[in-house]
Each structure stands twice: as C-alpha cells, then as structure tokens.
Scaffold this active site. Structure first.
Site, PDB file in Angstrom:
ATOM      1  CB  CYS A 119      -0.992   0.020   1.197  1.00 59.08           C
ATOM      2  SG  CYS A 119      -1.779  -1.606   1.286  1.00 59.08           S
ATOM      3  CG  HIS A 252      -3.054   3.280   2.076  1.00 59.48           C
ATOM      4  ND1 HIS A 252      -3.635   2.867   0.863  1.00 59.48           N
ATOM      5  CD2 HIS A 252      -3.038   2.248   2.954  1.00 59.48           C
ATOM      6  CE1 HIS A 252      -4.002   1.520   1.037  1.00 59.48           C
ATOM      7  NE2 HIS A 252      -3.702   1.116   2.230  1.00 59.48           N
ATOM      8  CG  ASN A 282      -6.842  -0.630   1.546  1.00 60.00           C
ATOM      9  OD1 ASN A 282      -5.898  -0.482   0.468  1.00 60.00           O
ATOM     10  ND2 ASN A 282      -6.131  -1.424   2.813  1.00 60.00           N
TER      11      ASN A 282
HETATM   12  N1  ACO Z   1     -18.181  -8.237  10.280  1.00 61.65           N
HETATM   13  C1  ACO Z   1     -18.702  -8.465  11.340  1.00 61.65           C
HETATM   14  N2  ACO Z   1     -18.006  -8.737  12.289  1.00 61.65           N
HETATM   15  C2  ACO Z   1     -16.694  -8.798  12.097  1.00 61.65           C
HETATM   16  C3  ACO Z   1     -16.125  -8.570  11.142  1.00 61.65           C
HETATM   17  C4  ACO Z   1     -16.985  -8.393   9.954  1.00 61.65           C
HETATM   18  N3  ACO Z   1     -16.522  -8.314   8.578  1.00 61.65           N
HETATM   19  N4  ACO Z   1     -14.653  -8.706  11.281  1.00 61.65           N
HETATM   20  C5  ACO Z   1     -14.739  -9.060  12.418  1.00 61.65           C
HETATM   21  N5  ACO Z   1     -15.634  -8.988  13.004  1.00 61.65           N
HETATM   22  C6  ACO Z   1     -15.637  -9.232  14.599  1.00 61.65           C
HETATM   23  C7  ACO Z   1     -14.620 -10.006  15.099  1.00 61.65           C
HETATM   24  O1  ACO Z   1     -15.024 -11.538  14.981  1.00 61.65           O
HETATM   25  C8  ACO Z   1     -14.865  -9.711  16.676  1.00 61.65           C
HETATM   26  O2  ACO Z   1     -15.813 -10.402  17.216  1.00 61.65           O
HETATM   27  P1  ACO Z   1     -15.665 -10.928  18.905  1.00 61.65           P
HETATM   28  O3  ACO Z   1     -15.301  -9.921  19.559  1.00 61.65           O
HETATM   29  O4  ACO Z   1     -16.913 -11.609  18.949  1.00 61.65           O
HETATM   30  O5  ACO Z   1     -14.385 -11.891  18.857  1.00 61.65           O
HETATM   31  C9  ACO Z   1     -15.261  -8.185  16.551  1.00 61.65           C
HETATM   32  O6  ACO Z   1     -15.720  -7.966  15.035  1.00 61.65           O
HETATM   33  C10 ACO Z   1     -14.095  -7.120  16.649  1.00 61.65           C
HETATM   34  O7  ACO Z   1     -13.109  -7.806  15.753  1.00 61.65           O
HETATM   35  P2  ACO Z   1     -11.571  -6.977  15.799  1.00 61.65           P
HETATM   36  O8  ACO Z   1     -10.629  -7.486  14.609  1.00 61.65           O
HETATM   37  O9  ACO Z   1     -10.932  -6.594  17.115  1.00 61.65           O
HETATM   38  O10 ACO Z   1     -11.912  -5.520  15.043  1.00 61.65           O
HETATM   39  P3  ACO Z   1     -11.294  -4.026  15.203  1.00 61.65           P
HETATM   40  O11 ACO Z   1     -12.101  -3.134  15.749  1.00 61.65           O
HETATM   41  O12 ACO Z   1      -9.801  -4.251  15.280  1.00 61.65           O
HETATM   42  O13 ACO Z   1     -11.585  -3.820  13.628  1.00 61.65           O
HETATM   43  C11 ACO Z   1     -10.482  -3.633  11.588  1.00 61.65           C
HETATM   44  C12 ACO Z   1     -10.770  -4.532  12.593  1.00 61.65           C
HETATM   45  C13 ACO Z   1     -11.270  -2.708  10.645  1.00 61.65           C
HETATM   46  C14 ACO Z   1      -9.643  -4.798  10.553  1.00 61.65           C
HETATM   47  C15 ACO Z   1      -9.227  -2.831  12.247  1.00 61.65           C
HETATM   48  O14 ACO Z   1      -8.375  -3.449  13.018  1.00 61.65           O
HETATM   49  C16 ACO Z   1      -8.331  -2.074  11.023  1.00 61.65           C
HETATM   50  O15 ACO Z   1      -8.616  -1.534  10.490  1.00 61.65           O
HETATM   51  N6  ACO Z   1      -7.161  -2.358  10.972  1.00 61.65           N
HETATM   52  C17 ACO Z   1      -6.247  -1.795  10.026  1.00 61.65           C
HETATM   53  C18 ACO Z   1      -6.025  -2.615   8.790  1.00 61.65           C
HETATM   54  C19 ACO Z   1      -5.730  -1.650   7.523  1.00 61.65           C
HETATM   55  O16 ACO Z   1      -5.637  -0.507   7.821  1.00 61.65           O
HETATM   56  N7  ACO Z   1      -5.119  -2.506   6.972  1.00 61.65           N
HETATM   57  C20 ACO Z   1      -4.631  -1.938   5.879  1.00 61.65           C
HETATM   58  C21 ACO Z   1      -3.159  -1.243   5.922  1.00 61.65           C
HETATM   59  S1  ACO Z   1      -2.202  -2.038   4.898  1.00 61.65           S
HETATM   60  C22 ACO Z   1      -2.812  -2.372   3.489  1.00 61.65           C
HETATM   61  O17 ACO Z   1      -3.757  -1.759   3.068  1.00 61.65           O
HETATM   62  C23 ACO Z   1      -2.533  -3.427   2.686  1.00 61.65           C
END
Ligand code: ACO
Length: 325
Positions: A119, A252, A282
């Site tokens: 990215c 990004h 993304n």
């Molecule tokens: N739909 C519904 N529920 C979901 C989903 C979904 N798609 N995905 C996860 N959950 C649930 C999980 O199972 C978890 O449930 P639990 O509490 O019962 O176990 C709950 O939601 C929370 O999950 P987390 O992973 O803790 O959620 P978080 O708040 O961390 O959000 C996310 C996840 C959106 C991926 C976040 O961590 C994030 O944005 N991280 C950065 C990702 C990023 O920017 N990546 C790209 C950068 S580099 C590149 O682009 C290649």
C-alpha cells in the site's frame, strides 16, 4: 538551472462492478459468513468497493487510468520515457505489469518496471520517478498504482475480505524548472512481515503456502497511526514547511479511523483530507492516485496547492511525498 519534477496530469479507473456492503454481505451469507453494513461502516468507513471481472488484470485497469492521465497532461504515450507501476497483484510473475502496460499503450522502448511496496507502493514509485527525473535518466514518467486485490482475498475470512477493492490511478510526472515534488520520506521494517502478507508462492508448478491475504488488523492499525505522523513530520522538515502549509492530505485509503487519527495529529481538519475509502475500499497501491485524481477532477484540489501524500502497508512499509501541484 535546477531540475525538478512535477505532476502534469492525473487519471484513475474503477472497474464497473460496484458492490455495496449489503451486496457483499448477501454474497458472503451464501458461504455462511456473517457481516453487516453497520459493522463495516462503523469500523472502517467503507460503504462499497469495485471488483474487476475475472478476465480483467491490473494492466487493464492501469491502461484506462494511464490514458486519462496522459490526456490530462496534454501528451501522447509516445512522449512517455519511463513507466513505473506499483502493484502487489501483477498480471504475471514476470514480465512486469509495467512492461505489459507499455505494450498496451503502444509506447515501446522506454524503461518500464514494477515497484512492490504494497500500500506504500505509489509513494515509493513516485519517489523513484522523481529521483530519475532529477538525475536526467527520464523526462516524462508515467507512474501508476494498479491492483486487483479481489484475487487475493480469502472470502471465508470476514475480518479481511470486506476491506479491499480493485482499481487504478496514474500520474504523469514531468521535468520542470519549477519545484513540484518538494520532499519524500520512505521507510520499511521487515520485522513486521507477518502482520500483513500473502504468504504463498509458486514452486515447481505448485502453489506453496497460502496464496490469500492474512492480516492482524489491530497490529496494523497501531503501527500505521504511529508511523504516518512521523513520516509526515520528516517530509515537512526536509522541505522546510509546517503542518499549516498543507492544503490537502491524501492518505492511503485503508480505514477512516486511521485517517482521522493522522489528521488530528497533524492538526488538520477533516475538510483538508481527501477521503475516497467510502466508495473505493482499500485498493492498496492504487488508493492514493485514485484519491488524488478524485480530488483534482472534483475541483477540490487546485493548481499550485501543497499536497501531502502518505502510504502505509505490508512489509511493513510507509512513507510520504510532499508536492506542489
Ligand atoms: N463483520 C462482522 N463482524 C466482524 C467482521 C465483519 N466483517 N470482522 C470481524 N468481526 C468481529 C470479530 O470477529 C470480533 O468479534 P468478537 O469480539 O466476537 O471476537 C469483532 O468483530 C471485533 O474484531 P476486531 O478484529 O477486534 O475489530 P477491530 O476493531 O480491530 O477492527 C479492522 C478490525 C477494521 C480490520 C481494524 O483492525 C483495522 O482497520 N485495522 C487496520 C487495517 C488496515 O488498515 N489494513 C490495511 C493497511 S495496509 C494495506 O492496506 C495492505
């Protein structure tokens, strides 16, 4: 006379198939995977993404974006003397997507190669093109970010498959007596390879390992918000400018919460941030040039303004480019 490089044209392209969160949730439900518009919007700011048709490759998306950027720059493909494509979803293992794009553009002979920094790919590619123009190795570069991330998504993993989309963005970067690119700051730290990767490879005709995207979302989130502020400050310092000189932040487009956090640290109101993650998801290396072109064509970004482009992604890689349009 000092030689600089500046952007003279931008272009972008999204494949026509748009999936809203509801559309994607309905498709995933058929596989027994549960998600919702509410969860996706609340955690990421994403409302929709575009997916390319199965027979469409990164070079096809790159071609459409490039044609628009070349037209906006008022030149022809034959005037281009360097092609750099940032992609993590190349058409083939080799040759590079840049060579395939060169052929599709009918611009034979100029150097063409890919940059792989996930990215952060576009800010890496722009920095390389700027350096090549400053040394006289090139005069008019086509710099592209193009991805078909839908090909490497694991649709049984709801924590990742809802986040990404396909698309391409391009710029023409030209030698100039006036400064365009003011400063850049690039980094990588390979100790974080495992938090965001596609760990498979091809060997002896077989796929070894897992060829689908794996991400530790929380680890990525934490790292991203820390390094983006540092890269922004380092870039501003190199140019002798401050936060107050930024007209537009073009980050990004991974997650609205990461963008809000970076803007806050740089004391920039969200009105100064180009946000396209809602409609694009993304798109990895394509996300910054897609957002840049959106800002230019919507009339938000005006000639002469100062833009800070920031990328962060797998590697872990990160960096920023400060420029005057
Ligand atoms: N739909 C519904 N529920 C979901 C989903 C979904 N798609 N995905 C996860 N959950 C649930 C999980 O199972 C978890 O449930 P639990 O509490 O019962 O176990 C709950 O939601 C929370 O999950 P987390 O992973 O803790 O959620 P978080 O708040 O961390 O959000 C996310 C996840 C959106 C991926 C976040 O961590 C994030 O944005 N991280 C950065 C990702 C990023 O920017 N990546 C790209 C950068 S580099 C590149 O682009 C290649």
């Amino acid at each position: 006379m000092r030689r600089y490089s500046r952007i003279t044209g931008t272009g972008s392209y999204l494949p026509p198939r748009r999936l809203s969160n509801e559309d994607l949730a309905a498709e995933l439900a058929q596989r027994g995977i549960e998600t919702s518009d509410e969860w996706i919007v609340g955690r990421t700011g994403i409302h929709a993404r575009h997916f390319a048709a199965p027979d469409v490759a990164s070079s096809d998306l790159a071609l459409e974006a490039s044609k628009k950027a070349i037209e906006a720059a008022g030149c022809t493909p034959q005037d281009i003397d360097l092609i750099i494509v940032a992609t993590s979803t190349p058409d083939m293992i080799f040759p590079s997507t840049a060579c395939i794009l060169q052929d599709k553009l009918g611009a034979h002979g100029c150097p063409a190669f890919d940059v792989q920094a996930v990215c952060s790919g576009f800010v890496y590619a722009l920095t390389v093109a700027d350096a090549m123009i400053k040394t006289g190795a090139a005069s008019r570069a086509l710099v592209v970010g193009a991805e078909v991330f839908s090909r490497i998504l694991d649709f049984s993993d709801r924590t990742t498959c809802v986040l990404f989309g396909d698309g391409a963005g391009a710029v023409v970067l030209q030698a100039s007596e006036q400064p365009g690119i003011l400063a850049a700051d690039l980094h990588a730290d390979g100790k974080h390879v495992g938090i965001l990767c596609v760990p498979g490879n091809v060997s002896g005709g077989n796929v070894l390992g897992d060829p689908l995207l794996k991400m530790d979302g929380q680890a990525v989130f934490k790292l991203a918000v820390g390094v983006l502020e540092k890269a922004a400050r380092a870039t501003l310092d190199k140019a002798g400018l401050t936060d107050a000189d930024i007209d537009w932040l073009i980050p990004h487009q991974a997650n609205i919460r990461i963008m809000q956090s970076t803007a806050k640290k740089l004391k920039l109101p969200m009105e100064k941030v180009i946000v396209t993650v809602g409609e694009h998801g993304n798109t990895s290396a394509a996300s910054i040039p897609l957002a840049l072109d959106h800002g230019v064509r919507s009339g938000q970004i005006q000639p002469g303004q100062t833009l800070l482009l920031e990328g962060v992604g797998g590697g872990f890689t990160w960096g920023a480019v400060l420029l005057k349009l």
